[in-house]
Design a protein around this motif. Sequence first.
Motif, PDB file in Angstrom:
ATOM      1  N   LEU A 142      63.588   3.427  -2.000  1.00  0.00           N
ATOM      2  CA  LEU A 142      62.736   3.282  -3.504  1.00  0.00           C
ATOM      3  C   LEU A 142      61.985   2.645  -3.151  1.00  0.00           C
ATOM      4  O   LEU A 142      62.040   1.339  -2.599  1.00  0.00           O
ATOM      5  CB  LEU A 142      63.956   3.684  -4.144  1.00  0.00           C
ATOM      6  N   SER A 143      60.397   2.892  -3.958  1.00  0.00           N
ATOM      7  CA  SER A 143      59.911   1.998  -3.535  1.00  0.00           C
ATOM      8  C   SER A 143      59.161   1.317  -5.067  1.00  0.00           C
ATOM      9  O   SER A 143      60.104   2.302  -5.856  1.00  0.00           O
ATOM     10  CB  SER A 143      58.359   2.983  -3.391  1.00  0.00           C
ATOM     11  N   PRO A 144      59.319   0.414  -5.527  1.00  0.00           N
ATOM     12  CA  PRO A 144      58.493  -0.443  -6.846  1.00  0.00           C
ATOM     13  C   PRO A 144      57.382   0.976  -7.748  1.00  0.00           C
ATOM     14  O   PRO A 144      57.167   1.902  -6.986  1.00  0.00           O
ATOM     15  CB  PRO A 144      57.521  -1.677  -6.429  1.00  0.00           C
ATOM     16  N   VAL A 145      57.230   0.552  -8.850  1.00  0.00           N
ATOM     17  CA  VAL A 145      56.561   1.086  -9.278  1.00  0.00           C
ATOM     18  C   VAL A 145      55.293   0.919  -9.162  1.00  0.00           C
ATOM     19  O   VAL A 145      54.805  -0.254  -8.880  1.00  0.00           O
ATOM     20  CB  VAL A 145      57.152   1.360 -10.757  1.00  0.00           C
ATOM     21  N   ILE A 146      54.458   1.006  -8.591  1.00  0.00           N
ATOM     22  CA  ILE A 146      52.916   1.410  -8.154  1.00  0.00           C
ATOM     23  C   ILE A 146      51.505   1.721  -9.470  1.00  0.00           C
ATOM     24  O   ILE A 146      52.038   3.380  -9.645  1.00  0.00           O
ATOM     25  CB  ILE A 146      53.231   1.601  -6.622  1.00  0.00           C
ATOM     26  N   THR A 147      50.644   1.254  -9.649  1.00  0.00           N
ATOM     27  CA  THR A 147      49.822   1.648 -10.506  1.00  0.00           C
ATOM     28  C   THR A 147      49.343   2.631  -9.534  1.00  0.00           C
ATOM     29  O   THR A 147      48.556   2.440  -8.358  1.00  0.00           O
ATOM     30  CB  THR A 147      49.577   1.188 -11.671  1.00  0.00           C
ATOM     31  N   VAL A 148      48.651   3.677 -10.197  1.00  0.00           N
ATOM     32  CA  VAL A 148      47.735   4.482  -9.595  1.00  0.00           C
ATOM     33  C   VAL A 148      46.919   5.186 -10.076  1.00  0.00           C
ATOM     34  O   VAL A 148      47.070   5.227 -11.744  1.00  0.00           O
ATOM     35  CB  VAL A 148      48.000   5.312  -8.364  1.00  0.00           C
ATOM     36  N   PRO A 149      45.664   5.467  -9.855  1.00  0.00           N
ATOM     37  CA  PRO A 149      44.406   7.030 -10.661  1.00  0.00           C
ATOM     38  C   PRO A 149      44.756   7.286 -11.609  1.00  0.00           C
ATOM     39  O   PRO A 149      44.776   7.167 -12.629  1.00  0.00           O
ATOM     40  CB  PRO A 149      43.656   7.167  -9.951  1.00  0.00           C
ATOM     41  N   GLN A 150      46.289   8.331 -11.278  1.00  0.00           N
ATOM     42  CA  GLN A 150      46.545   8.823 -12.313  1.00  0.00           C
ATOM     43  C   GLN A 150      47.842   8.322 -13.336  1.00  0.00           C
ATOM     44  O   GLN A 150      48.213   9.047 -13.656  1.00  0.00           O
ATOM     45  CB  GLN A 150      47.214   9.647 -10.972  1.00  0.00           C
ATOM     46  N   GLY A 151      48.104   7.368 -13.283  1.00  0.00           N
ATOM     47  CA  GLY A 151      49.658   6.764 -13.760  1.00  0.00           C
ATOM     48  C   GLY A 151      50.018   5.729 -13.042  1.00  0.00           C
ATOM     49  O   GLY A 151      49.623   4.325 -12.206  1.00  0.00           O
ATOM     50  N   TYR A 152      51.697   5.973 -12.853  1.00  0.00           N
ATOM     51  CA  TYR A 152      52.673   5.189 -12.294  1.00  0.00           C
ATOM     52  C   TYR A 152      53.494   5.947 -11.735  1.00  0.00           C
ATOM     53  O   TYR A 152      54.668   6.405 -11.927  1.00  0.00           O
ATOM     54  CB  TYR A 152      53.344   3.789 -13.583  1.00  0.00           C
ATOM     55  N   ALA A 153      53.332   5.833 -10.088  1.00  0.00           N
ATOM     56  CA  ALA A 153      54.142   5.972  -8.952  1.00  0.00           C
ATOM     57  C   ALA A 153      55.179   5.623  -8.155  1.00  0.00           C
ATOM     58  O   ALA A 153      55.583   4.227  -8.757  1.00  0.00           O
ATOM     59  CB  ALA A 153      53.038   6.048  -7.830  1.00  0.00           C
ATOM     60  N   LEU A 154      55.970   5.726  -8.038  1.00  0.00           N
ATOM     61  CA  LEU A 154      57.090   6.396  -7.818  1.00  0.00           C
ATOM     62  C   LEU A 154      57.889   6.922  -6.794  1.00  0.00           C
ATOM     63  O   LEU A 154      57.530   7.909  -6.821  1.00  0.00           O
ATOM     64  CB  LEU A 154      58.820   6.056  -9.092  1.00  0.00           C
ATOM     65  N   PHE A 155      58.551   6.658  -5.466  1.00  0.00           N
ATOM     66  CA  PHE A 155      58.415   7.800  -4.784  1.00  0.00           C
ATOM     67  C   PHE A 155      59.336   7.099  -3.726  1.00  0.00           C
ATOM     68  O   PHE A 155      59.604   5.882  -3.128  1.00  0.00           O
ATOM     69  CB  PHE A 155      57.331   7.329  -3.441  1.00  0.00           C
ATOM     70  N   VAL A 156      60.434   7.919  -2.875  1.00  0.00           N
ATOM     71  CA  VAL A 156      61.173   7.370  -1.574  1.00  0.00           C
ATOM     72  C   VAL A 156      60.604   8.291  -0.416  1.00  0.00           C
ATOM     73  O   VAL A 156      59.705   9.078  -0.638  1.00  0.00           O
ATOM     74  CB  VAL A 156      62.177   8.464  -2.127  1.00  0.00           C
ATOM     75  N   ILE A 157      60.663   7.716   0.976  1.00  0.00           N
ATOM     76  CA  ILE A 157      60.444   7.855   2.097  1.00  0.00           C
ATOM     77  C   ILE A 157      61.622   9.024   2.826  1.00  0.00           C
ATOM     78  O   ILE A 157      63.119   7.851   2.473  1.00  0.00           O
ATOM     79  CB  ILE A 157      60.105   7.442   3.044  1.00  0.00           C
ATOM     80  N   GLU A 158      61.220  10.209   2.850  1.00  0.00           N
ATOM     81  CA  GLU A 158      62.680  10.824   3.308  1.00  0.00           C
ATOM     82  C   GLU A 158      62.551  10.612   5.093  1.00  0.00           C
ATOM     83  O   GLU A 158      63.964  10.700   5.983  1.00  0.00           O
ATOM     84  CB  GLU A 158      62.691  12.445   2.589  1.00  0.00           C
ATOM     85  N   GLU A 159      61.601  10.478   5.793  1.00  0.00           N
ATOM     86  CA  GLU A 159      61.299  10.696   6.867  1.00  0.00           C
ATOM     87  C   GLU A 159      60.084  10.261   7.432  1.00  0.00           C
ATOM     88  O   GLU A 159      59.161  10.298   7.023  1.00  0.00           O
ATOM     89  CB  GLU A 159      61.540  12.434   7.348  1.00  0.00           C
ATOM     90  N   LEU A 160      59.976   9.807   8.942  1.00  0.00           N
ATOM     91  CA  LEU A 160      58.946   8.933   9.816  1.00  0.00           C
ATOM     92  C   LEU A 160      58.844  10.104  10.785  1.00  0.00           C
ATOM     93  O   LEU A 160      59.776  10.562  11.396  1.00  0.00           O
ATOM     94  CB  LEU A 160      59.180   7.051   9.248  1.00  0.00           C
ATOM     95  N   ARG A 161      57.752  10.281  11.007  1.00  0.00           N
ATOM     96  CA  ARG A 161      57.349  10.923  12.792  1.00  0.00           C
ATOM     97  C   ARG A 161      56.089   9.782  12.762  1.00  0.00           C
ATOM     98  O   ARG A 161      55.312   9.095  12.266  1.00  0.00           O
ATOM     99  CB  ARG A 161      56.983  11.670  12.417  1.00  0.00           C
TER     100      ARG A 161
END
Length: 566
Positions: A214-233
Amino acid sequence: MYRKLVFTGLVLLVFSSPMMAFGKKTINEKETRVLALVGEASITLEEFNQELAGMHRSQAESRNPAEAQRGKTNFPEVLKRLIDTKLILMEAENIGIPQLPEVQEAIDSHAKNQLMSRTANYLVKDVSPDPQEVEKTYQHLAREAKIRSLIFKNEKKARDAAKKIALGAAFEDIAAEAIEDKSAEGDIEGHFLSRAELLPSIEEAVNRMGIGDLSPVITVPQGYALFVIEELRYPENPELRSEAEDKVLARARLNSLDQVREQLRDRYAVIHEKEFAALDFDAGTVSVQDLLKNERVVAEITPPAGQGGVEKITVGDFTRILQKEFYHGLDKAMEEDRANISKKRVLYEHLDKKILLLEGRRLGLDRDAEYLSRLDQNRKGVIFGKFLSMVIVPGINVQEGDIRKEYEKNIETYSTPRMLQLQSVLFDGPDAAREALEKFNRGTDYRWLRANAEGRVTGELEENVLQFSGSIVTEKSLPEAVRAALAGAQRGDARIFKGAGKYTYLLLLERIIPSEPMSFEEAKGNIRKKIFGEELQKALEEYTKELRKHYKVKILDPTLKTISTK
């Protein structure tokens, strides 16, 4: 989440150095064939082909196709340029420009820089990239992460959601709640994003994360992003693999060059370590003037046989070298104790430059035909430029009134281009794209369509497929078919566009930045350059016409005799 004068004519064309001639665009004879005589100097077919190749390269960058087409076939004009240049160079020689100290210094400096560069390249030419390092770098460049994301409008809600997930709640459940209560927008299903599609702050986080993190909360132009990485390729991409090889090879060559420099220092140089260590650039104990007079030797360079005697570098010599390092003066650097910190680096860099020149001459690289040709071209360029600055330019005076007249006459030329901010979703066929457009027109969020619309392309795209991810582009730079699809569209409108390949696009026009005239003050600099370039060309024309009265010009090639020699 997404990464949202003109002084070209004569000088640049004459002094270009193409690697090869342009086939059918050249006259097929031996390169040494003489086409014209200017006084006792000759213009050969080789020079003609070089000039023509330079014109083609310049015209390929031109936005005026008609002008480019004229240049491609106007052989007499090519020869005229060569003759005019030769006339200027001969006149420059007669008035002593090549003997000016600043001209000689510029020519000598270029020659040394070229030889150092060629020597360095020669010394590492056999270095090859480590395959394991290439693969590691390639995976970093080509990596695509399948990301499920939320963008919250409120930072506290984003942090509350992150805490719940960290305590064991499922990302999908938290995402569903946030989307339902409209505190966040999200891509619950997730889709693959390349490095180029990520904001720098998001990419930095992804670099530190693994699958399931799980990512930290990251400030982006649209607001505050939170995300998880499901897969890498790591999809195969020939361009990125080539980039990885180039990066690894560049690093390997730099490392190898460092080792070679150490070996060359051991071979050619001796540093008097005790004397050099005792050399103190402390403003409180010594003055710059005293240092400049100091003749103690701190280093010696012994060249190969035939390249002169031992060169001794005294404290005074080194002080003069160190003075060039500090823009605000060595005295100030000594007061701030920056001189002592820099002295070892500066000495090694000075020795390395000297040693590369010695090694290059020992290897015979200074006698290479290509190297000598480049030096000759540069010498001509320096002399030509100095002649212009001394003889031609002082007679050119661009008036404020002329600038304003040009501005008012061609106001449309001095306007900012109309710009568009676009997003795109690619579909396998037009039916799915039309269905997505209908949903959009009924109120479905575009981001939701991008993440969830049926029939959208989610796998690896074909090579060189056009995409838009929120970047701002000039309308004129867009393909004509895209401009046609967007004709009449307003901000927030979506349009369907059939690409050249198998994909159909759903385009969203997020923003329109209209074209606006520049103020006179904004445009004045560019207009001054334009007028100056035009006046410079006129002045050169007039000057070379006068020179033709004093230097005999004879065209030897019958196909090129349409040039007036008067």
